[in-house]
Design an enzyme around this catalytic site. Sequence first.
Site, PDB file in Angstrom:
ATOM      1  N   LYS A  71     109.207 -14.901  56.576  1.00  0.00           N
ATOM      2  CA  LYS A  71     109.733 -15.019  57.947  1.00  0.00           C
ATOM      3  C   LYS A  71     109.718 -16.480  58.390  1.00  0.00           C
ATOM      4  CE  LYS A  71     109.041 -13.023  62.616  1.00  0.00           C
ATOM      5  NZ  LYS A  71     108.192 -12.119  63.422  1.00  0.00           N
TER       6      LYS A  71
ATOM      7  N   SER B 187     110.518  -8.377  65.832  1.00  0.00           N
ATOM      8  CA  SER B 187     111.186  -9.647  65.597  1.00  0.00           C
ATOM      9  C   SER B 187     111.370  -9.974  64.117  1.00  0.00           C
ATOM     10  CB  SER B 187     110.383 -10.766  66.260  1.00  0.00           C
ATOM     11  OG  SER B 187     109.111 -10.889  65.643  1.00  0.00           O
TER      12      SER B 187
ATOM     13  N   SER C 237     106.308  -6.219  65.740  1.00  0.00           N
ATOM     14  CA  SER C 237     107.396  -6.944  65.089  1.00  0.00           C
ATOM     15  C   SER C 237     107.521  -6.732  63.586  1.00  0.00           C
ATOM     16  CB  SER C 237     107.261  -8.443  65.375  1.00  0.00           C
ATOM     17  OG  SER C 237     107.706  -8.704  66.676  1.00  0.00           O
TER      18      SER C 237
END
Lengths: 95, 485, 494
Positions: free
Chosen positions: C81, C156, C180
Amino acid sequence: MKIGPDDIRTVARLARLNLTPEEEASMVTTLDAILTYMETLNALDTTDIEPTAHIIDLETPWRADEVTNEANTEALLANAPARDGNHFRVPKIID
Amino acid sequence: MNPDLDRYEGVIGLEVHAEMLTASKIFCGCSAAFGAPPNDNTCPVCLGMPGVLPVLNRRVVEFAVRAGLAIDCRIARRNRWARKNYFYPDLCKGYQISQFELPICEGGYLDIHVDETTKRVHLTRIHMEEDTGKNIHDAHGDSSLVDFNRSGVPLLEIVSEPEMSSPAEAGAYLRKLRTLVQYLGICDGNMEEGSFRCDANVSVRLRGATELGVKVEVKNMNSFRAVEKAIAFELERQADTLDDGGHLVQETRLWDADREETRSMRSKESAHDYRYFPDPDLPPIILSEDFIETIRRALPELPDARRERFVSAFGLPAYDAEVLTSRRDLAEYFEAVVAAHGNAKAASNWIMGDIIRLIHERKLDDAPIITDWPVPAANLAALIALIDEGTISGKIAKTVFEEMLTSDESPRAIVERKGLVQMSDESAIQAVIDEVLAASPDKVAEYRGGKEKLQGFFVGQVMKATGGKANPPLVNKLLMAKLKA
Amino acid sequence: MTTPLHDLTLAEASARLRDGSVSSEDLTEAALARIAATDETWHSFITVSADEARATARAIDAQRQSGAAAGVLAGIPIAVKDVIATAGIRTTAASKLLEDFVPPYDATVTTRLKNAGAVIIGKANCDEFAMGSSNENSAYGPTRNPWDPTRVPGGSSGGSATAIAGRQAYGSLGTDTGGSIRLPAAYCGVVGMKPTYGRVSRYGVIAYASSLDQVGPFGRTVEDCARMLGVIAGHDPRDSTSVDRPVPDYHAALGGDAAGLRIGVPKEYFIDGMQPAVEGAVRAALDTLGGLGATTSDVSLPHTSYAVACYYILATAEASSNLGRYDGIRYGARQAADDGLASLYRNTRALGFGPEVKRRIMLGTYALSAGYYDAYYLKAQKVRTLIRQDFDRVFADVDVLATPVAPTTAFRLAEKTSDPLAMYLVDVFTNPASLAGLPAIVVPCGRDEAGMPIGLQLIGPPFGEELVLRAAHAFEQATSWHRERPPEPAGAAA
Ligand SMILES: [Mg+2]
Ligand SMILES: [Zn+2]
C-alpha cells in the site's frame, strides 16, 4: 446548527487550509451533519469512565543515550522543494 | 526609580527552557551537539518525515527526575506526553512533543537572596519536551533558511509561579536556577548559545491589589542582563500605559537588545489554540521507586548545602562561600586546592582574586565545565604551602604565580630556579637595614622626630635591596627595633 | 489446462519456487504482465516498481541457485500500500502533495518483507492518507472493483485488495485504521487481516490515526495471510507502541479445526436496513462453522452503535495533528507563497490535499480546539473505554466473534461521495474492533444476487491472531468461496 461559516473560517485558519467559498459552504453543511451525528455520544453517561488514550497497556520504552545516526544530509534534503546549500529555504519569516 | 512604579508592583513569572546535556536527541539517535554544519545532525525522525516515530532517550527522564528531586518537586510516577500543535518553519511535524496535563514534576521551590533577604519562589512544574530547529533570518533578501540540527534536542521547561516582583528577583532566580542545572550536570547554562533560555511573563498591578493584571510574554533575551533590563522596561511601559489611561493587551513582545526596548511580535497569532492531546505514538512514562531512588542517591551536593558547609567547615565568609559555590567546577577546584594544602582562607583568597580574574579574561566562564584551569589545583596548593612555610613572601608568590601561568614547573621549582627563596636570615636582613638607614640619615632623623609613616619607606627600601626576598614580618620587626632604639 | 502463473496462490507459488519449476523472475514477469494487461481497468497501482522488482527477482533466483537459505517470501511478488515507505521508490499516500516524495528510508514492514526475500512489485492505490472507505479519495484516480468495475473496491486499502482479487500480486500489505483492510477484503472477495494494535510495527507507515493504524496482509487464502503475518509481526524498537512479545508460528495455528471453538455472535451486528444477502451469507457461514464442531452463542456488545461517532472523532483528531507536517518545507509539493510565509502553508495544504482529507483535518481540528475538546475528543476517548469493555466482557465467554463486515456489498462509484456521513456509516461493523485494538480477519463467505462478494469477519481477543486464523482457515477449508475469481476485464489478455 452546530457549526457556522465563522467557525469554519476559524478552524481553517488553525489548520492552515485555504478554503474556496464553495468549499467553505460545503464544509458548513457536511460538518454540521457529522457533528450532529457525533452528538449521539451524549446519550451515554461517561461520568466515571476513564478515557482511553492507548488501547494497549504499555509504558514508553527507553533507549540508551547513544548517537547512532551518521550524517546523511544530502539524501535527507533531496526531497526539499527549495534549498540553499544544506539549509531548507522558506519565504522570509517576519517575527 | 520611576514614580509610576511606586504605585504599582510587578508580577513576574519565568519560563526557562534548558537544553539537556545528552549525547543524543530526545527521540532519535542523532547527535545533540551544538555547532555541526547545517542539517548534519538530522534524520527522518527529527525532520518529521512521513511515517517515522519517536523513541525516548532514557537519560532525558533521568535528568528531569534529577532536576525535580533537587528542587523538591513532586515526581509523577505516571506522566505522559502531549502534542502541542502549531505551525512554524522550524517545527518539523506541525506539533511539538511536550507534556501538558501530566508533567513529570510539579511543585518545588528555590530560595533566592536579594537585598539581604531570602525569598522563596515556588515552581509550577518541570516538563520534558523537544526543541525546534532554528530559523535563520535576514539570510537572502526574501528568504529565510531552516536548520534542523537543534530539532529534537531535549529540553527541560521549568516554569515558576508568578512570585517575583522585581528585575533583581528575576535575575537572582535565574542565576540560582542556572547554577543548579549546572551542578546537576543536566545543562551547560549557556545563555548566549541559547542552551539556557528564558521567557518572562510580566504584568503590573496596583500595590496591594490581589487581581492579576494583563500578562505580557517577553521573549528574546539572551543574557541575565537582558532579562533584567527587559523586565524593567516592560514594568515601566505597563505602568506608564496604565497611568496614561491606556489599555494593555495580552501579547508576546520581543526584547530588542540594541534599542533596549520590547516590541510587539507581529507574526504570532493573538490567541493560541495549541490543541494539546495525549501523543498516541508514546505510551505513558511509568517511574518505579527504584528508578527514582537510584537517582536520588546519586545526586551531587547541591549549591545551598555546599555553601553552608564552606562556611561551617572552612570558616569562610558567607560572601566567599557564595562565590565559590556559584559554579560546581569552581567549588570542586577550591576543594581540590584545600585537600592538597589545608589553608582554606588562603585558597579562597587566591581563587576569589587571581583565578576568577583569569577565568574572566580567558572567557572560561562561558564554558559549561572548566577543565582547563589557568593553574592546576595542586600547583596553587603548593604555592600557598610555600608561603605558609615561609619559603616565599606573598609578594614573591605573585611573581611565582605569573610564572606558573606560562610554565608547567611546580612553584617550588620556579622559586629555586629563579632564586626567589625568602631571606629569613636575621643577620643578613639586619645588614641590609643598616645600609638603608645609613644611606638616608635625614629620613631617619625625620622619623625619629615623629614622622612615623616613613616606616613604609624604609620597608620598601629594604625589600628593594633584597629583590623582594626579605621576609616582611622580620623586616618590620628588625626595623622597628633599630629605629626605636 | 495448466494454471496460469498469476493464478497461483502465494503458498503454491512458493512451493513451485522451491521445487525449481518456476523462478522468481517468471513470477515477477507474470505479475508485471498481468498488471500491464489489467491495471488500466482496475487501477490497483499508483507506482509499478518493475525495474526494482526484476532486479530483486534475479538476485533471489541467483541466491536460490547458490543454495543460500531463502526467506519465507523469497521470490514472491508482493504489492505494498502506498502509505508504506519504500526507500528509493516514491511513496505518495495517494496524495498530490507527496507526488514526488521518495523516502530515503524503509518502513519496518518493508524491511521485513525484503529480509524475507519478497519482491516488491509496486505501490498499491488507496484513499488519500488512508482516509476513505471506497478508494475514491485517491489523487491518482479511483481503484475499481474487479468483480464489477462500476463498483468500488472498498477502502482505504482498495488497491491492495484488488491486486489480490485480480491476480496482480501473490500477496499484499494494507493498513487498517477503522476497517481499511477488512472492508476491501470483503468487497473484493479476498482474505484480509488486521492484527492486534501493537503487533506490527508502524514505523515508516504514513500515519492517519496513530492510536488505531495497523498494517496487515491480504491474500487469496488464510494460509497466505498467515505466512505474511509471520513475516511482518514482531517487536520493533523504532515503534514505541509495538509490543515486545514473541511471534507465534501462525502457520502452525492453521492445523487446528473448528471443533470446540466458542463463537460469539453479537446481535448488534445484524441491523435494520442490512442487505438480506449479507445477513444470509453470514448466518450460513455460522451454520458451516457449527457443522465443523464450533459452538455458537448470541452475545451483546451494547455500545456498538456508538463506534462510528467515536471513531471519527478520535481518528480525525489524530489525523489533524499527524498531517501538520505536510507544509511544503522539507518535502512535498510546495505552492507559491503569494502572501508571505503563512500563505505558503495555506496554499500548499489547500492544493495538496483532497476534499475528504481537508474535511477530516477540519473535523479533527475542531474536535481538539479550545472549548470543544471535552465535548468531542475527551467524550470519545471515554466511549472508547466502554467499547473496549464490551469486548472484554464477551471474550470471557467466547473465543472469537463472527460478524458481517459491512451492511451491504460493494456499492457503485460516486454513490456515496456527496454524503460523507453515509460513507462513514459503511464502517459500522469494522470500527468497534479498531477502537478496541483487536485482531480481526475477513474471509469470503458468499456472493449476493449481483454476484458481489460477501465477507465474514472473525474478531479475536488481544493477540488472539492464532484463534482467528484457525477459525478462518477451518471455514475456508470447508467452503470454496475463496476459489472463485472475478471475470476478466474487457480487453485484458487472459
Ligand atoms: Mg515549551
Ligand atoms: Zn534525528
